[in-house]
Every structure is written in C-alpha cells, then in structure tokens.
Design an enzyme around this catalytic site. Structure first.
Site, PDB file in Angstrom:
ATOM      1  N   LYS A  14       0.838  -1.210   0.000  1.00  0.00           N
ATOM      2  CA  LYS A  14       0.000   0.000   0.000  1.00  0.00           C
ATOM      3  C   LYS A  14       0.873   1.260   0.000  1.00  0.00           C
ATOM      4  O   LYS A  14       0.600   2.224  -0.710  1.00  0.00           O
ATOM      5  CB  LYS A  14      -0.952  -0.015   1.211  1.00  0.00           C
ATOM      6  CG  LYS A  14      -2.082  -1.001   1.014  1.00  0.00           C
ATOM      7  CD  LYS A  14      -2.866  -1.315   2.283  1.00  0.00           C
ATOM      8  CE  LYS A  14      -3.828  -2.465   1.993  1.00  0.00           C
ATOM      9  NZ  LYS A  14      -4.492  -3.015   3.184  1.00  0.00           N
ATOM     10  N   GLN A  54      -5.190  -1.638   9.355  1.00  0.00           N
ATOM     11  CA  GLN A  54      -4.968  -2.948   8.737  1.00  0.00           C
ATOM     12  C   GLN A  54      -5.560  -4.058   9.624  1.00  0.00           C
ATOM     13  O   GLN A  54      -5.242  -4.159  10.802  1.00  0.00           O
ATOM     14  CB  GLN A  54      -3.459  -3.169   8.534  1.00  0.00           C
ATOM     15  CG  GLN A  54      -3.106  -4.451   7.814  1.00  0.00           C
ATOM     16  CD  GLN A  54      -3.571  -4.488   6.361  1.00  0.00           C
ATOM     17  OE1 GLN A  54      -3.439  -3.524   5.625  1.00  0.00           O
ATOM     18  NE2 GLN A  54      -4.133  -5.617   5.954  1.00  0.00           N
ATOM     19  N   ASP A 100     -11.322   2.879   3.784  1.00  0.00           N
ATOM     20  CA  ASP A 100     -11.710   1.499   3.484  1.00  0.00           C
ATOM     21  C   ASP A 100     -13.225   1.329   3.417  1.00  0.00           C
ATOM     22  O   ASP A 100     -13.713   0.249   3.128  1.00  0.00           O
ATOM     23  CB  ASP A 100     -11.177   0.593   4.605  1.00  0.00           C
ATOM     24  CG  ASP A 100     -10.215  -0.441   4.085  1.00  0.00           C
ATOM     25  OD1 ASP A 100     -10.020  -0.498   2.866  1.00  0.00           O
ATOM     26  OD2 ASP A 100      -9.678  -1.201   4.910  1.00  0.00           O
TER      27      ASP A 100
END
Ligand SMILES: NC(=O)c1ccc[n+]([C@@H]2O[C@H](COP(=O)([O-])OP(=O)(O)OC[C@H]3O[C@@H](n4cnc5c(N)ncnc54)[C@H](OP(=O)(O)O)[C@@H]3O)[C@@H](O)[C@H]2O)c1
Length: 287
Positions: A52, A96, A119
């Site tokens: 990422k 994460q 997200d």
C-alpha cells in the site's frame, strides 16, 4: 476463456488517479495523504501494508505509516486514531485487519472519522453506501466492478451469484451489483447445495475464503467468474504459491472469462484504496 487482467486494469486506473493527484497538488499545494496503521507483526499484513505504501508513492500520494506493537491496548490505539483524525494533512486512514486478539476491530474502526474512512468500513459510511450516497466505496468489491466495466460487461439484468457475505467483500459486492441493476443471489456457508446456485449464474463472484473449492461442474458454460479468494499454498519445492477460491485450470475450456490469482482482483483492491483517499481529499478540499 478470456483472462480479465487485474494488473492491467489497475495500471490504467492508477494512471488516471495520478493525473487527478497532480491536479489536486496544483490546487491545494500538497498531496493527498493516506495513513496506514499496522498493529503487531502478522507477516501477511506486513506485506499488504508495504504494498500500500509503495502504491501511494507510485501515484504521488503521501503515506504515513504507524506500526504499533502487538500488545497495544484499545486506549493506545484510540489515541493514535484520534491524532490522525486531527491531522489536516491526513485525508484517509486505514486500520490494517486483522487486529491482535485483545483489540475489538468493530469498535476501533468506528473511531476513524467517516470523512477519513478510506476502506469504507465505518457504520456511517456503510449506511451512506446502502442509502445510495456513498462517500467512499469498499475497495475490493469496487475493484471487481471496475474490472467488469473495463471489459465491457453489462451487468444489467444479469443473473449473478455472490459467494460470501462478509462486511468487507460479500455484502458490499452484492449491493454494488444490485445498484448496477444485476439480479443477485448471495450464498454463504449455510447455503444448501451451493453448486445449484452457482451453476445457473451468468456472473459468479467467489469470496468464500476457501482455497480452490469451486471448479468444473460449479459454473455454467460461458459464465463470468471473478475469484476474490487469496491464499498461500505450500508447493512441493517448499515455496509458497498464491491461489484463489477457484480451480481456474479446470474451467478454462468452459467459462467465458475469469480473473486469475494472483493478478486479478488483488491489484484492484489497493488501486481503489488510492482512489478512495483521493475522493476524501477532494471532498475535504471543497468544504
Ligand atoms: N484479493 C483481495 O484484494 C482480497 C481482499 C479481501 C479479501 N480477499 C480474500 O477473499 C476471501 C474472502 O474474504 P472475506 O474477508 O470476505 O472472508 P470472510 O470474512 O472469512 O468471509 C467468508 C464468507 O464466505 C462464506 N463461506 C465460507 N465457506 C463457505 C462455503 N463452503 N460455501 C459458501 N460460503 C462460504 C462465509 O459464510 P458465513 O457468513 O456463513 O460464515 C462468509 O460469508 C479470502 O480468501 C480473502 O483472503 C481478497
């Protein structure tokens, strides 16, 4: 069988993102910023976070990496998230997953300001998505929609099956397909005779997290098969190899098109994360 090349689609999309990032920089005098929080030392998560950060660099986004020890408690995690919520140079925050056992992911995700939820996992942003006013869009299912669009697949009225109903993949995937006017059946671990459903579908999105569990006999001729699964499989040479939820080799003579693993949905997930961050930055700059 046509291969839907996620790497190629991702590359094309990243070029467009890069142009928008350049435009954002010209107007705002800074790059959009994505903060990634990694708690603990899960090897797969470390690889995902590294990828990422690299992808941010590729399109010109600023990345902020926060690596926290595995024994971080809820209060410590909350403090980090709040600092990032208050940081004006951070436009997107990604926590994460999975988190170490002592941390409650559902609670922690909702500490992220919805205006920085890259997200699309906060309750508010999922509500916005469901009510047709999305701020961000869950990355993996959005990536699937972009692949279909790239290859000119018109899903209107299409008989589609989504295998899996997680909040991250299956449910938003079904929602995006319905929004695009497909007819959608959602299957899960309690579905009776899964194959009876998948075999009738023109489009099957498989996100069950079960290595290579669908193959010949599970899809109709000329179906489109999107494999979201991602697994590490040990080979006889001792090296790990990636595989998906579908046994691709078995279906290459019958289905119309499919995504491979690796090189299918995976590269799209990170790409859509970059685009979500850019969308959030653009939305904040207009306020
Ligand atoms: N390529 C990428 O970028 C990317 C991104 C995210 C995820 N993934 C991969 O996608 C897969 C799914 O991820 P996830 O987070 O959605 O997983 P998850 O949270 O474990 O959800 C799996 C879903 O599949 C259903 N399921 C499990 N076994 C099944 C079976 N035998 N038949 C039918 N349905 C079954 C489960 O049903 P129940 O609800 O009944 O338990 C659940 O809804 C994983 O392999 C993950 O690594 C890939």
């Amino acid at each position: 069988m046509q291969i839907f090349d996620g790497k190629l689609v991702a590359e094309t999309r990243r070029q467009a993102i890069k142009s928008r990032v350049d435009e954002f920089k010209r107007k705002n005098g800074r790059a959009p910023g994505l903060a990634v929080i990694l708690v603990g030392e899960d090897p797969a998560s470390q690889v995902y976070v590294g990828n990422k950060i690299k992808a941010c660099e590729q399109v010109g986004l600023t990345s902020f990496e926060h690596r926290l020890p595995a024994d971080t408690n809820m209060a410590q995690l909350k403090a980090v998230i709040q600092t990032l919520n208050d940081n004006v140079t951070v436009d997107g925050i990604l926590l994460q997953l999975p988190l170490p056992k002592q941390l409650k992911a559902d609670e922690a995700i909702n500490w992220i300001s919805p205006s920085k939820d890259a997200d699309c996992l906060t309750t508010e942003n999922l509500g916005r998505l469901w009510s047709g006013r999305p701020l961000t869009i869950p990355c993996t299912p959005w990536g699937v929609m972009v692949i279909l669009e790239h290859y000119g697949i018109d899903v209107v009225g299409m008989n589609s099956v989504v295998v899996g109903r997680s909040n991250i993949v299956g449910k938003p995937m079904a929602h995006l397909l319905v929004q695009a006017n497909a007819t959608v059946t959602v299957c899960h671990s309690k579905t009776r005779d899964l194959s009876a459903h998948t075999k009738t579908a023109d489009l099957v999105v498989v996100a069950a997290g079960q290595p290579e569990f669908l193959g010949r006999g599970d899809f109709k001729k000329d179906a489109i098969v999107i494999d979201v699964g991602m697994h590490r499989k040990a080979t006889s040479g001792g090296k790990a190899k990636l595989c998906g939820d579908v046994r691709l080799k078995e279906i290459e003579d019958t289905v119309k098109a499919a995504t491979p693993v690796p090189g299918g949905v995976g590269p799209m997930t990170i790409t859509m994360l970059l685009e979500n961050t850019l969308r959030l930055a653009e939305a904040r700059s207009l306020r």
